[in-house]
Structures are given as C-alpha cells and as structure tokens.
Design an enzyme around this catalytic site. Structure first.
Site, short mmCIF file in Angstrom:
data_model
loop_
_atom_site.label_atom_id
_atom_site.label_comp_id
_atom_site.label_asym_id
_atom_site.label_seq_id
_atom_site.Cartn_x
_atom_site.Cartn_y
_atom_site.Cartn_z
N CYS A 26 53.84 29.66 43.30
CA CYS A 26 53.29 30.91 43.79
C CYS A 26 53.53 30.94 45.29
CB CYS A 26 51.81 31.03 43.44
SG CYS A 26 50.77 29.77 44.18
N HIS A 547 46.30 37.91 48.87
CA HIS A 547 46.55 37.43 47.50
C HIS A 547 45.65 38.23 46.56
CE1 HIS A 547 46.81 34.69 44.07
NE2 HIS A 547 47.79 34.05 44.67
#
Length: 628
Positions: A26, A547
């Site tokens: 990620c 995020h």
C-alpha cells in the site's frame, strides 16, 4: 542501505523465498502472506535501516517502510518475479478470500461496534467519577440541583446505551444507522415502557412480549441491528430502486421490531445477565487467583483483540449495577506496560532508546499502552515478560481487596476518577504495585541494549564542512478539512501503525459523504494505484498523507475514483478522490479518512483548531513551524 540490499535482507528475515506466499504494497507498507510467521526474525527486521516497524494483522505480515515502499517492493519483485506476476493477476489478495476464522471475525465485530462509542462513555464515566469524588469529600450534596443536572449528563449515555449502540452497530453491520436508531428509540417510548412496567400481560398479534427493561442494555440492540442489516439487504435486492427510500425502512422496522421485542430482547437480556453472572462467579470463587491470571494475560488478549469480548460485559455491569470488577485489570495491565517501558528507560544506555522508552511509558500511564507494548516491551522481550508479571501482581492484589470500578473510562491516569468509591485506596495501591514490579523486574532481568549508532570515522565525517539542510523548513499554516464528518484521535483507530503515529501526527475524520477534497494549496505527490490514498505537498512546505479507510487497499480500487494525477497543482477544495461510502460500510470497512502530516518533525506544534464535527473546507489543523 539501498533498495536492493533492503529487499535481500527482508526476504532473508521473513524466512526466505520459500516462506513467502504473496506480496503487495500500500502507500506505506509491504503486505506479505507467509506460510509460517514463526520463521520471521522480527527483531532483525525492526533493526533494518529503512524499516519503521512490523505488524501482524490477521494472516497478513506487514513491514512498514514509509515513502520508499514502492522502490523496496519493486526490488523484492526483481529478486522474486513470481510475486510480481501474482500481484499483477490479483493473486496477492487471496488472503481476503480465505474463510475467516470465526473467532477473529467475532472479535472484529465487537471491536467495530464498541470502539467508536468509547469516547462518549469514557467522558461520561470520568464525569461520574468526579461527581462521586465531590460526594465522597462532602463538597456537594446529592440533593443539589447542579449536581443532579451534572449527574443526568453523566448518566444519559449509559441509560440510553441502546440508541448509541444502534448507530455504531448500524455502521459496522452495513445497516442504515438512522433506521437502526429508530429501531432503538422504540424501546424507550413512554407507551411501550408503561405497558412493560404495568405488570399485566403484554401481547403483539397474539404473541407474548416479555416485560423487561431495556435501559442501559447492550446485547439486545446489537443483535437486533445485525438482523436489521440482513433484512435491509434482502429488501434492497428484491425491491425496485424507486421504492426503496420509503418501503425498505418501513418494512425493515415492521419485521425487525416485533422480533426484537418478542425474541431477541428477552434472550439478549438473559445472555447479558448470564455473562455478568459468570464473571462475578469467577471473581467470587477465584478471587486473587483470577486477578493474577487475567491481570497477567490481559496484554496478550489486547494483542489478539480478545479483550473486546470483555467490553460489553463491563459496560453492562456499570450501566445496570453501577460498578464493575473487571475494568481495574485493564488499569493494572496498562500500568504494567508503563512500568516495563520505564524500566527500559532506567537501564538502557542508548540515548535514542531512553527517550523513546520514557515517552511511551508516559503514554501508557495516560491509558494508551500500544506504543510501549509494541515499540519497546515486545521488541526487547524481557520487558514484556516483566509487564505481564507486574500486571499479574497488581491484578491479584486488586481482586484480593475487592476493587471495583464505578464508571467506564480510559484505563490510565485521566480515568482515575472512575475508581473513586469504597475501594479507591486499594485501587491506587494495585496500580503502584503493577508499575513498580514491572519496572524493577525489567531493570534486574535486563535486555539486549542496542549500541549507539556512530558515524564511520572517515575523512568525509571528520573534515569540517558546512552541513547541508536535509529538508526545506516549513512555514506555519492551517489545513482545511478535506470532507465533512466527526474528528477522532489517531490513537482510537484499529490500525496500530496509524494509531501509534508512526508516520506523523494528524487526525481521522469519520466521513459523512464520499468526496475527498484538497486540504492545501500545492501539488499532488502521488495517488496510490488503488486510489484509496494520496500524498500532497503544500506551497508552504507541509507534506500530507490522506488515507481513506482502514485496510481499503484490499479492495484493489473498487469503490474509488481519482480526479487528479501525480504532479498536478491543486487549490483548497479541489476534488481529489471520490469513494462509495455506502459500499465501504456494506463491506464492514472502517471508512475513517486519516490525515497525517508526514514531516511532523518540521513543526513545533500540530494542533486541532476545533473538536468534534467539522465542515468541508473549514480550518481543522494548525501547523506551527519550528523556530529557525
């Protein structure tokens, strides 16, 4: 160490190529699926240059890298090409399709339902403790009207617990949270309350309705909202879109509410009473031994998430009886972790470690034990053993003396008012025992103290030279809210990497809509391939990571749409990413939008402009630049 060397070392410390099933990354970490996590050399990984930490989440082993994660991942792919082929084909996400451990799934559900409400009940709990303190010292009478109003404020959230839980459970299970609240409010309607208290038989369509009180109850509404989520999904699947807005809520309430009153409610009340009775039986019959066992293992339960099973029991005890004998064990466990980290501070000769140990010890004393537990005690092993022993000693003493907690609060110094009552003095002694035993044992047992890293003595280091700045000094500025929602501290997030502020300080926002807008005027650094995260750099030097959601990388881009590209200039309020909020909730994903200032070290202070709810484009974070 360059990316190629880092990749080689990471593969080696993970147990070698044969132990790695798959890999993807990620925006901050490498995510591995491994055959055997016992083969991992965690300490060696944590000590690697460029590795900020490791974390085991379910079946996934995460190596936290930060900004260079893509380079390191590509270097690993270069050495193990089959992992890159799997990633390209989507096979690296196979762990998300595995049959989930039902116990882990249960812990996750309990955590997801109860974690969001903890700030409300913790704040109210501390208020209840302070009011008890005022009564104990005779500074106020319980007939005083000001006291009675404050008492109502403190008790309100506990009395109407089903309504609070309904909203949280609705979000967790994917039910409409407002319909969930409508379901819960029926339990408190005066007509129904009067009927159930009348003593006369109550029937609905000929079926008996049990005369139970739902004030302060926990389990009935959680089970009812879970049922509601399935009924809504079924109705949404079979009903035309034009009819859903009215008829799905209508039919859902008509189906679920009677089932709740006739079946789920009475069964849930009985189950809650049985669990509380079981805990009291255990503590009554085992006393100090129960305190030693639970106090000594509670930190292990926290690591696995098992401790969330106790949360509804504790809330139920305090709500219905006014006290709980279990919560004190959470206090002693935290103080044990704090004491062990303090012992590391006392014994270590490594300046960087001493500073980290002292700060994490203070954090644990304040009720947030994860930084001390993961960053210090587990890392050096023996301090963690000392923390467990300290928790056992403190827990054994607390239960031997019959210590109770009289309100639900954060298990640290700010929560001490929750302990105010007949056993307050013994509670304080148990906390001192846990902290002191852990500290002393850590000092005497010792640990492998890492040596100070020194610069190599070559001509480049020894020669006098002007030091070049490694980063542009940022200027003070305000960040504007990227979307509307409720702000929550990072430490309340379920992801320990964000919760422990590994990448910097910031805040999380529980969103009201799925439209993410720019909080700064500046440049887009990078939009992650799955569109769930983005980095920005403001014109005044702030480096910002946003995020969307917890573990949303596993969606592989589903439900996300980007509106900007890498390197693009943006102004405050420009659209960045759209996401389907309802879809995330339907998949039981925490949609919290996490905003982090990754160059935190360039600022003397990062503080909230306001608390609670925030509107889109409203100033919400103030960045104060470090003085030159």
């Amino acid at each position: 160490m360059d990316s190629k060397q880092s990749a080689t070392r990471i593969i080696e410390h993970l147990g070698g190529e044969q132990n790695i099933i798959s890999l993807f990354h990620c925006i901050t970490r490498l995510r591995f699926n491994l055959k055997d996590t016992d083969k991992v050399n965690r300490q060696a990984l944590e000590n690697l240059d460029g590795v900020m930490g490791v974390n085991l989440s379910g079946d996934q082993f995460q190596v936290i890298i930060g900004g260079k994660v893509a380079q390191v991942c590509q270097a690993i792919y270069a050495q193990l090409p089959h992992l890159e082929r799997q990633a390209a084909e989507g096979e690296n996400h196979s762990d998300t399709t595995k049959k989930r451990n039902p116990i882990s799934a249960l812990f996750e559900v309990i955590s997801g339902v109860f974690s969001p409400i903890i700030p409300a009940i913790a704040g109210a709990g501390v208020m209840k403790g302070l009011l008890s303190l005022l009564i104990s010292f005779g500074w106020v009478e319980n007939t005083n009207q000001t006291y009675q109003i404050l008492s109502a404020i403190a008790d309100g959230v506990f009395y109407f617990m089903p309504i609070v839980l309904a909203f949280s459970a609705g979000q967790k299970f994917g039910a409409n949270p407002f319909v969930s609240v409508a379901l819960a409010t029926a339990l408190f309607h005066p007509t129904l309350v009067t009927l159930l208290k009348s003593g006369a038989p109550v029937h609905f369509l000929g079926l008996s309705v049990s005369p139970v009180s739902y004030a302060s109850s926990v389990i009935p509404i959680v089970l009812s909202v879970w049922l509601l989520s399935w009924v809504e999904r079924l109705l949404n699947a079979v009903m035309h879109a034009a009819l859903r807005t009215i008829f799905v809520p209508l039919l859902s309430l008509l189906i679920v509410a009677p089932v709740m009153l006739i079946v789920i409610g009475p069964a849930g009340i009985s189950l809650g009473n049985a669990m509380s009775g079981g805990i009291f039986w255990l503590l009554t019959n085992m006393g100090a031994l129960a305190g030693i066992l639970v106090g000594g293992t509670l930190s292990l339960m926290i690591i696995t998430g098992m401790h969330y099973v106790l949360v509804p029991i504790m809330i139920n005890n305090i709500s219905r009886m006014g006290f709980d004998p279990v919560k004190i064990l959470f206090f002693v466990a935290n103080f044990g972790q704090a004491g062990a980290a303090f012992g590391v501070f006392l014994r270590s000769r490594n300046k960087k470690l001493k500073s980290l140990a002292l700060s994490t010890s203070f954090s644990a004393l304040m009720g947030v034990s994860e930084p001390a537990m993961y960053g210090i005690n587990i890392r050096f092993k023996r301090p963690f053993a000392a923390a467990l022993l300290g928790g056992a000693c403190g827990g054994g003493f607390a239960l031997m003396m019959g210590v109770n907690t009289y309100a639900y609060a954060l298990s640290g110094l700010p929560g001490l008012p929750a302990l105010v009552g007949p056993t307050f003095g013994w509670a304080l002694v148990s906390l001192v025992i846990a902290f002191t035993v852990s500290s002393v044992l850590t000092v005497f047992m010792g640990f492998e103290d890492p040596a100070e890293k020194t610069q190599p003595k070559d001509e480049h280091v020894e020669a006098p030279a002007v030091t070049e700045p490694v980063a542009v000094v940022a200027r003070s500025e305000a960040l504007f809210a990227p979307l509307a929602g409720n702000m929550v501290p990072l430490h309340q997030l379920s992801d320990p990497v964000f919760a422990d502020e590994v990448f910097g300080k910031g805040i999380a926002i529980v969103p009201q809509r799925g439209e993410l807008r720019s909080p700064i005027a500046g440049v887009v650094g990078a939009v992650f391939a799955t569109n769930h995260a983005i980095t920005l750099q403001s014109d005044t030097g702030a480096e910002v990571l946003i995020h969307v959601g917890i573990d949303t990388v596993k969606l592989n881009g589903r439900h996300f749409t980007r509106h900007v590209e890498d390197g693009q200039r943006v102004a405050v309020g420009d659209p960045l990413i759209s996401f389907d909020l309802d879809a995330l909730l339907a998949e039981n994903i925490d949609p919290s939008v996490i905003v982090i200032v990754t160059n935190t070290e360039n600022y003397s202070d990062i503080s909230l402009v306001k608390q609670g709810n925030i509107s889109e484009r409203e100033p919400f974070l103030q960045l104060s630049a470090t003085a030159a």
